[in-house]
Design a protein around this motif. Structure first.
Motif, mmCIF file in Angstrom:
data_model
loop_
_atom_site.group_PDB
_atom_site.id
_atom_site.type_symbol
_atom_site.label_atom_id
_atom_site.label_comp_id
_atom_site.label_asym_id
_atom_site.label_seq_id
_atom_site.Cartn_x
_atom_site.Cartn_y
_atom_site.Cartn_z
ATOM 1 N N ILE A 1 0.845 -1.198 0.000
ATOM 2 C CA ILE A 1 0.000 0.000 0.000
ATOM 3 C C ILE A 1 0.875 1.241 0.000
ATOM 4 O O ILE A 1 1.790 1.376 0.815
ATOM 5 N N ILE A 2 0.603 2.142 -0.923
ATOM 6 C CA ILE A 2 1.328 3.404 -1.021
ATOM 7 C C ILE A 2 0.339 4.531 -0.748
ATOM 8 O O ILE A 2 -0.635 4.703 -1.483
ATOM 9 N N VAL A 3 0.573 5.287 0.325
ATOM 10 C CA VAL A 3 -0.320 6.372 0.703
ATOM 11 C C VAL A 3 0.241 7.700 0.195
ATOM 12 O O VAL A 3 1.415 8.014 0.399
ATOM 13 N N HIS A 4 -0.609 8.452 -0.477
ATOM 14 C CA HIS A 4 -0.247 9.779 -0.974
ATOM 15 C C HIS A 4 -1.070 10.811 -0.205
ATOM 16 O O HIS A 4 -2.294 10.854 -0.338
ATOM 17 N N LEU A 5 -0.419 11.628 0.622
ATOM 18 C CA LEU A 5 -1.097 12.701 1.337
ATOM 19 C C LEU A 5 -0.997 13.970 0.502
ATOM 20 O O LEU A 5 0.100 14.485 0.259
ATOM 21 N N ILE A 6 -2.152 14.474 0.074
ATOM 22 C CA ILE A 6 -2.191 15.570 -0.898
ATOM 23 C C ILE A 6 -2.694 16.842 -0.229
ATOM 24 O O ILE A 6 -3.676 16.821 0.515
ATOM 25 N N ASP A 7 -2.021 17.947 -0.511
ATOM 26 C CA ASP A 7 -2.420 19.240 0.031
ATOM 27 C C ASP A 7 -3.535 19.808 -0.847
ATOM 28 O O ASP A 7 -3.300 20.634 -1.740
ATOM 29 N N CYS A 8 -4.753 19.338 -0.593
ATOM 30 C CA CYS A 8 -5.902 19.778 -1.388
ATOM 31 C C CYS A 8 -7.167 19.559 -0.570
ATOM 32 O O CYS A 8 -7.132 18.953 0.496
ATOM 33 N N LYS A 9 -8.272 20.043 -1.079
ATOM 34 C CA LYS A 9 -9.556 19.799 -0.442
ATOM 35 C C LYS A 9 -9.920 18.321 -0.580
ATOM 36 O O LYS A 9 -9.515 17.659 -1.531
ATOM 37 N N ASP A 10 -10.718 17.836 0.353
ATOM 38 C CA ASP A 10 -11.070 16.420 0.344
ATOM 39 C C ASP A 10 -11.859 16.037 -0.905
ATOM 40 O O ASP A 10 -11.786 14.903 -1.374
ATOM 41 N N ASN A 11 -12.610 16.986 -1.460
ATOM 42 C CA ASN A 11 -13.403 16.687 -2.643
ATOM 43 C C ASN A 11 -12.717 17.102 -3.943
ATOM 44 O O ASN A 11 -13.347 17.153 -5.000
ATOM 45 N N ASP A 12 -11.414 17.374 -3.867
ATOM 46 C CA ASP A 12 -10.646 17.707 -5.076
ATOM 47 C C ASP A 12 -10.121 16.413 -5.686
ATOM 48 O O ASP A 12 -8.979 16.027 -5.519
ATOM 49 N N PHE A 13 -10.991 15.730 -6.402
ATOM 50 C CA PHE A 13 -10.650 14.417 -6.946
ATOM 51 C C PHE A 13 -9.613 14.498 -8.058
ATOM 52 O O PHE A 13 -8.889 13.536 -8.311
ATOM 53 N N VAL A 14 -9.522 15.646 -8.708
ATOM 54 C CA VAL A 14 -8.557 15.815 -9.791
ATOM 55 C C VAL A 14 -7.136 15.848 -9.240
ATOM 56 O O VAL A 14 -6.248 15.118 -9.702
ATOM 57 N N SER A 15 -6.894 16.684 -8.230
ATOM 58 C CA SER A 15 -5.558 16.752 -7.630
ATOM 59 C C SER A 15 -5.167 15.425 -6.996
ATOM 60 O O SER A 15 -4.019 14.977 -7.109
ATOM 61 N N LYS A 16 -6.106 14.778 -6.328
ATOM 62 C CA LYS A 16 -5.828 13.491 -5.693
ATOM 63 C C LYS A 16 -5.379 12.447 -6.709
ATOM 64 O O LYS A 16 -4.376 11.743 -6.512
ATOM 65 N N ARG A 17 -6.123 12.345 -7.794
ATOM 66 C CA ARG A 17 -5.801 11.297 -8.766
ATOM 67 C C ARG A 17 -4.492 11.590 -9.493
ATOM 68 O O ARG A 17 -3.666 10.703 -9.701
ATOM 69 N N ASN A 18 -4.286 12.838 -9.873
ATOM 70 C CA ASN A 18 -3.060 13.178 -10.596
ATOM 71 C C ASN A 18 -1.820 13.010 -9.732
ATOM 72 O O ASN A 18 -0.740 12.661 -10.234
ATOM 73 N N ALA A 19 -1.934 13.247 -8.432
ATOM 74 C CA ALA A 19 -0.795 13.054 -7.527
ATOM 75 C C ALA A 19 -0.372 11.588 -7.512
ATOM 76 O O ALA A 19 0.825 11.269 -7.488
ATOM 77 N N ALA A 20 -1.341 10.689 -7.524
ATOM 78 C CA ALA A 20 -1.021 9.261 -7.584
ATOM 79 C C ALA A 20 -0.433 8.899 -8.943
ATOM 80 O O ALA A 20 0.523 8.123 -9.033
ATOM 81 N N PHE A 21 -0.983 9.465 -9.996
ATOM 82 C CA PHE A 21 -0.474 9.199 -11.350
ATOM 83 C C PHE A 21 1.013 9.536 -11.465
ATOM 84 O O PHE A 21 1.770 8.838 -12.145
ATOM 85 N N GLU A 22 1.431 10.607 -10.802
ATOM 86 C CA GLU A 22 2.820 11.052 -10.891
ATOM 87 C C GLU A 22 3.799 10.021 -10.334
ATOM 88 O O GLU A 22 4.980 10.025 -10.676
ATOM 89 N N LYS A 23 3.319 9.135 -9.477
ATOM 90 C CA LYS A 23 4.194 8.153 -8.836
ATOM 91 C C LYS A 23 4.172 6.790 -9.526
ATOM 92 O O LYS A 23 4.819 5.852 -9.068
ATOM 93 N N ILE A 24 3.444 6.679 -10.613
ATOM 94 C CA ILE A 24 3.333 5.401 -11.331
ATOM 95 C C ILE A 24 4.157 5.472 -12.609
ATOM 96 O O ILE A 24 3.879 6.295 -13.486
ATOM 97 N N HIS A 25 5.159 4.631 -12.707
ATOM 98 C CA HIS A 25 6.090 4.723 -13.832
ATOM 99 C C HIS A 25 6.252 3.423 -14.604
ATOM 100 O O HIS A 25 7.028 3.365 -15.565
ATOM 101 N N ASP A 26 5.562 2.375 -14.178
ATOM 102 C CA ASP A 26 5.752 1.098 -14.862
ATOM 103 C C ASP A 26 4.452 0.314 -14.894
ATOM 104 O O ASP A 26 3.486 0.649 -14.205
ATOM 105 N N GLY A 27 4.414 -0.727 -15.694
ATOM 106 C CA GLY A 27 3.298 -1.657 -15.687
ATOM 107 C C GLY A 27 1.989 -1.077 -16.166
ATOM 108 O O GLY A 27 1.923 -0.312 -17.130
#
Length: 236
Positions: free
Chosen positions: A51-77
């Motif tokens: 499990i990889i937890v990403h703590l994002i400095d955004c509003k709880d309902n900011d689904f765009v920032s949340k998802r893109n922050a996780a995308f930035e950490k995915i580089h394979d597969g």
């Protein structure tokens, strides 16, 4: 590697989501959480190093920032988007394994099980994605894709009155990136739409207090629905 991306918004459902994810070493579960919410207290967050937890400095309902922050950490597969009100299907992992063995680099579109108001699961065939988001009826969890697309395509807010959702916009942009020759329809169910969402939400104002009741069990929902209509409660 299969990267499963979940936006943690409904903390009370995370244990059910986690229990559905197979215990395979080639899975990483990315949980994207707003800092203002803090970390969930579930023990599996500390005990499972997949499990990889990403703590994002955004509003709880900011689904765009949340998802893109996780995308930035995915580089394979490959990656798969799993909402926090549903479960992961083992068939999804089998589809991933099949196309991984083929070294397929593209987008795999599957079917979904959909929960209707009548509390029955139905299977809907997903249309092939198009270059127009308004005609790409693909929900968040109806596709698995190669992670290289995430370097070029991000999650976006859907335009107002644009006739499409964020899901449709994202998968349309992925379609444009991969090209039609690298899109396949696997004809297998890989998504259970809103598995853990309440079947209906019952709201009523009693003694100047707003009362909210979430109903998850189909049999209970049927009974409450029957009597609620008899006494003319407000159903939403």
């Amino acid at each position: 590697m299969l990267h499963i991306v979940t936006l943690a918004y409904r903390f009370e459902l995370l244990s059910k989501v986690y229990a559905s994810i197979p215990k395979h070493d080639d899975i990483r579960w990315h949980l994207s959480i707003a800092k203002e919410r803090g970390l969930p207290t579930d023990g599996f967050l500390k005990n499972d190093n997949r499990i990889i937890v990403h703590l994002i400095d955004c509003k709880d309902n900011d689904f765009v920032s949340k998802r893109n922050a996780a995308f930035e950490k995915i580089h394979d597969g490959y990656f798969y988007l799993l909402d926090d009100d549903t479960i992961f299907l083992n068939e999804t992992y089998e589809v991933y394994q099949h196309y991984k063995a083929m070294n397929f680099r593209g987008m795999i579109v599957g079917d979904r099980i959909f929960r209707f108001r009548k509390y029955k699961g139905e299977i809907e065939r997903a249309p092939f994605p198009t270059e127009n988001p308004a005609t790409t009826f693909i929900d968040t969890g109806m596709a698995i894709a190669s992670a290289d697309v995430l370097r070029s395509v991000k999650w976006e807010w859907a335009p107002d009155n644009g006739g499409c959702s964020r899901d449709q916009l994202f998968w349309t942009n992925c379609f444009k990136y991969f090209g039609k020759d690298n899109i396949v329809f696997c004809n297998r169910v890989i998504s259970y739409y809103n598995y853990s969402a309440p079947i209906f939400l019952l709201k009523r104002k009693i003694f100047n207090r707003n009362i909210e009741l979430k109903v998850y069990n189909p049999n209970t929902a049927y009974i409450i629905d029957f009597f609620a209509k008899k006494i003319k409660w407000i159903l939403k």
